[in-house]
Design a protein around this motif. Sequence first.
Motif: not given
Length: 177
Positions: A60-82, A148-153
């Motif tokens: 998910e992207n905001t003005m200044n950053s990208s935020f990352f979150k694992s999906t259900e498939e990502g959690r399942h993959t990690l369970d298998l390969l942790s 808009a940029e000023k408000i966000c900052s």
Amino acid sequence: MANTAMTLYKLMVLYMLNLTEYPLTNARISEFMLQKGYTSYFNLQTVLSELMETGLIKSENTMNSSFFKSTEEGRHTLDLLSNDINQSIKNEIKSYLSDNSKTIKSDIAATANFKAAGNGDFIVNLTINEFQSKLLSLSMSVPAENIAEKICSEWNKKSDDIYALLFNSLVLDKYPQ
């Protein structure tokens, strides 16, 4: 060997994301991976891109950053390969997340972004989050991109004060303490 290293970096990112209840910014993930000397910035961006393409994480992207979150498939993959992640690396990740928990929480406490509305105006979206709850979500139309940029900052610096002002104006005037 390079492919094996990239696989390890992907697992490390998944492990980081699965240990937190909050999404992590690109900056936080990069900070850990680069400070510890695991990989280069460019390799890490490739890893993040490939994890998104395969549906193991979402962004998910905001003005200044990208935020990352694992999906259900990502959690399942990690369970298998942790088990493919060395325990000392897991401990370093846990330590980093613990030592930086306040900063990580503040990364997502107040978010701001904007987009063109199509009529020359811009829609600014402002939020305040606490844990996994949204305390405030505000959208407003402004006439110019620079506004808009000023408000966000300014939002990160002033969101607490604005929330208190709104709350007090809407509630406390009617229900004095």
